[in-house]
Design a protein around this motif. Sequence first.
Motif, PDB file in Angstrom:
ATOM      1  N   GLY A   1       0.974  -0.806   0.291  1.00  0.00           N
ATOM      2  CA  GLY A   1      -0.102  -0.166  -0.089  1.00  0.00           C
ATOM      3  C   GLY A   1       0.806   1.102  -0.033  1.00  0.00           C
ATOM      4  O   GLY A   1       0.757   2.331  -0.459  1.00  0.00           O
TER       5      GLY A   1
ATOM      6  N   ALA B   1       2.179   1.253  -2.704  1.00  0.00           N
ATOM      7  CA  ALA B   1       1.227   1.602  -4.188  1.00  0.00           C
ATOM      8  C   ALA B   1       1.319   2.943  -4.683  1.00  0.00           C
ATOM      9  O   ALA B   1       1.047   3.987  -5.761  1.00  0.00           O
ATOM     10  CB  ALA B   1      -0.111   0.799  -4.170  1.00  0.00           C
ATOM     11  N   ALA B   2       1.644   4.153  -3.871  1.00  0.00           N
ATOM     12  CA  ALA B   2       1.170   5.642  -3.940  1.00  0.00           C
ATOM     13  C   ALA B   2       2.102   6.103  -4.798  1.00  0.00           C
ATOM     14  O   ALA B   2       2.313   6.558  -6.162  1.00  0.00           O
ATOM     15  CB  ALA B   2       0.819   6.312  -2.549  1.00  0.00           C
ATOM     16  N   GLY B   3       3.314   5.598  -4.724  1.00  0.00           N
ATOM     17  CA  GLY B   3       4.670   5.349  -5.669  1.00  0.00           C
ATOM     18  C   GLY B   3       4.462   4.906  -7.172  1.00  0.00           C
ATOM     19  O   GLY B   3       5.088   5.624  -7.756  1.00  0.00           O
TER      20      GLY B   3
ATOM     21  N   ALA C   1       1.460   4.131  -8.506  1.00  0.00           N
ATOM     22  CA  ALA C   1       0.727   4.955  -8.991  1.00  0.00           C
ATOM     23  C   ALA C   1       1.254   6.133  -9.881  1.00  0.00           C
ATOM     24  O   ALA C   1       1.397   6.195 -11.198  1.00  0.00           O
ATOM     25  CB  ALA C   1      -0.159   5.338  -8.649  1.00  0.00           C
TER      26      ALA C   1
ATOM     27  N   ARG D   1       3.319  16.413  -6.948  1.00  0.00           N
ATOM     28  CA  ARG D   1       4.539  15.462  -6.119  1.00  0.00           C
ATOM     29  C   ARG D   1       5.387  16.091  -6.646  1.00  0.00           C
ATOM     30  O   ARG D   1       5.789  15.289  -7.671  1.00  0.00           O
ATOM     31  CB  ARG D   1       4.131  14.687  -5.956  1.00  0.00           C
ATOM     32  CG  ARG D   1       4.527  13.518  -5.102  1.00  0.00           C
ATOM     33  CD  ARG D   1       4.487  11.597  -4.669  1.00  0.00           C
ATOM     34  NE  ARG D   1       5.474  11.012  -4.902  1.00  0.00           N
ATOM     35  CZ  ARG D   1       4.611   9.640  -5.285  1.00  0.00           C
ATOM     36  NH1 ARG D   1       4.018   9.780  -4.148  1.00  0.00           N
ATOM     37  NH2 ARG D   1       5.725   8.782  -6.001  1.00  0.00           N
TER      38      ARG D   1
ATOM     39  N   ALA E   1      -1.319  12.123  -9.321  1.00  0.00           N
ATOM     40  CA  ALA E   1      -1.443  11.404  -9.575  1.00  0.00           C
ATOM     41  C   ALA E   1      -2.459  10.262  -8.942  1.00  0.00           C
ATOM     42  O   ALA E   1      -2.373   9.290  -8.772  1.00  0.00           O
ATOM     43  CB  ALA E   1       0.298  10.492  -9.888  1.00  0.00           C
ATOM     44  N   TYR E   2      -1.810  10.758  -7.461  1.00  0.00           N
ATOM     45  CA  TYR E   2      -3.143  10.111  -6.814  1.00  0.00           C
ATOM     46  C   TYR E   2      -4.144  11.069  -5.726  1.00  0.00           C
ATOM     47  O   TYR E   2      -3.302  11.897  -5.157  1.00  0.00           O
ATOM     48  CB  TYR E   2      -1.775   9.597  -5.676  1.00  0.00           C
ATOM     49  CG  TYR E   2      -1.673   7.824  -4.844  1.00  0.00           C
ATOM     50  CD1 TYR E   2      -1.824   7.142  -5.835  1.00  0.00           C
ATOM     51  CD2 TYR E   2      -1.988   8.469  -3.511  1.00  0.00           C
ATOM     52  CE1 TYR E   2      -2.733   6.259  -4.754  1.00  0.00           C
ATOM     53  CE2 TYR E   2      -2.508   6.723  -3.118  1.00  0.00           C
ATOM     54  CZ  TYR E   2      -2.607   6.338  -3.312  1.00  0.00           C
ATOM     55  OH  TYR E   2      -3.235   5.228  -2.733  1.00  0.00           O
TER      56      TYR E   2
END
Lengths: 526, 161
Positions: free
Chosen positions: A301, A304-306, A308, B87, B114-115
């Motif tokens: 998790g 996952a952000a990275g 994405a 970011r 992106a998030y």
Amino acid sequence: MSWIYPALLGAAVAALVTTFFCLKRERRRLRRRTEAALYRQLEEFFAIFQAVEGGAYVADMESHEILAITGRNQELFGSNLVGSKCYERAGLGGGRGPCLFCSNRILVNPDGTPARPVVREFRNPADNHWYLCIDRAIHWPDGRLVRLEIAINITARKQAEENLRRSEHNFRELVENSLVGILLVQDGEIVYQNPEQRRLLGNMPNSLLLKDFTAIHPEDLAKVRESYRKINSGVVAQADLEFRLYSGGRRREGELVWVYCRARPIDFQGRKTMLISMVDISQAKELERLVRVQDKMSSLGRVAAGMAHEIRNPLSGINIYLGTLQRMYDRPEMRARVEEIFQRLMAASAKIEAVIQRVIDFAKPGQLQVRALDPNQPVAAALELATVILERHGIVPELEAAAELPLCRIDRQQIEQVLLNLLTNSAEAMEQLPPGARRLLRVRTLMAEGMVEIRVDDSGPGIPAGVRERILDPFYTTKGDGTGIGLNISHRIISDHGGRLEVAKSDLGGARFRVMLPPESGMRKT
Amino acid sequence: MALKGVVAERLAGKKREVAGMIAEKSTLFEELRHLNLLLVEDDELLRNSLELFFENEGCRLLARGSAEEGLSVLRQQPFDVVITDFRLPGMNGLDFLRALQELQPDAQKILLTAYMNENVLAEAFRLGVHEFIEKPLSTDDVEDALVRILNRRGGAGKICQ
């Protein structure tokens, strides 16, 4: 001359009478001397009992009256007891009559001679002590047969025996009811197994030879054999290991059980014996596996952000290039530009695939799949994987890889996971630093203490000494949102590799984690 | 929840508007040619692709790889539209927008993310971000966002010199 005969007769009578009285006196004197000698001998004999715990006495066989008595304990063996009844101070008759076990009737043979001594142990209710009693009929100086009893206090020995018996009983209870399976093995043969062991392995015949190891999972066999060999040859004093067992004792019988096993040589009944104890840890193993999966999911998790970001950036690039291409499509003068765009599109596509592959590799479930590998490889891979996270924290890691490291038998993915965990931990720890503080992260590989060391240093706040001992424990965490599992899993992974994970203070000011891995023997690069 | 609703509405609105704005879209680049655009994006591939895209349409897009570099050009010249990634290495997109708000409050702001994260969205709204574009983005997403910005600005009648 008639007077001469009576005179002669008178003289003779007088002589006879004188002789008679003389003889009688002499006999009395002799008897007195003999009696005195006998009493003296008795006294000397009795004197010995002043030195013995207990005592001795002489009693009349009929009246039970004590004729002589001696001993260290004055209450039971004091000379003031002469004249009292022997059973008044002892015996199970309650002191009112002869003891139930009185030996008098068997101390004398039918022909009136003394019989063989009677020896017995008894507890005197008067002082609650145990005595070893030796009874024999002896001739009293006056000629009658009397009972001599020598009583030696053996309470201490009795207590020791009782304690030993009790302790043996307790020990047996302990072993028989233990939740740990216990095996005793002599010359490779089971000589004892407790009920729990029977439950674990099934009821194996006592004569079963362990050396075949039929109950052990083939993948763990080498590990078990090696430990067994090491203990047997005395290389190690004790072996602790985990492995899988077939609960029926043989393959294809029963189910697989995970056990934690300890083996150490002991001396049992004078023979060299292997004491093997084992605990069923199947449930713990299952939980550990679940936690491992969960932990992986939570780190996934985090990653996952990275990810994405990493995927959506090249995807955006592709989209924009495609959109631009569409606009250039019917303009031949743009050919060179279009060529360039194609190159970039392909690069972007490959980048996405690489990212996805890394995620898949990371999420793979973990049985240890070891391969001889240059330990620098997983280090480089983990650093690459962590780049996004580290950059986000404003950290540029520094790598000092030793060029000539021996190969190690390692599971690349798992070691990568450990290193990734250490790197993200460092990054998160340095988050706490005030803005503008140096954020240094250094990874080094080197040889230390005969092992390959992967050293992760950071300039974060470090780990206080009190926390250092506990930080590898499961569920121990200093992070508000942490599970406390990451480092524990890392620790386990390294242990599974035969290595160790250590925590120390870093020369960069923060924490130092040392991953120590054993080099593959005989495979040193030159 | 409310925040998500707002975002959803905005995104849905974006789709609805597209159909009715073909005309404007066809003239978008003509209008844009008079404007100064700044892009702050650390991903080289995306940055290059957007540069090429605008260049191909004859627009002036200045592209920078970090917020710090972006700020240094902001101090030298005015921009009509600033597109920034959220970011970024070092100073992040929100801090950059905050600084931008002080330097050039009239610039139109587009945030690339992106998030999506509620906290980030709330903060971005507070900073007066005019448009969000979620990655992965396409040329259409960029054009639509710019059309909406120009329409709104056009309504206010204020165009950069």
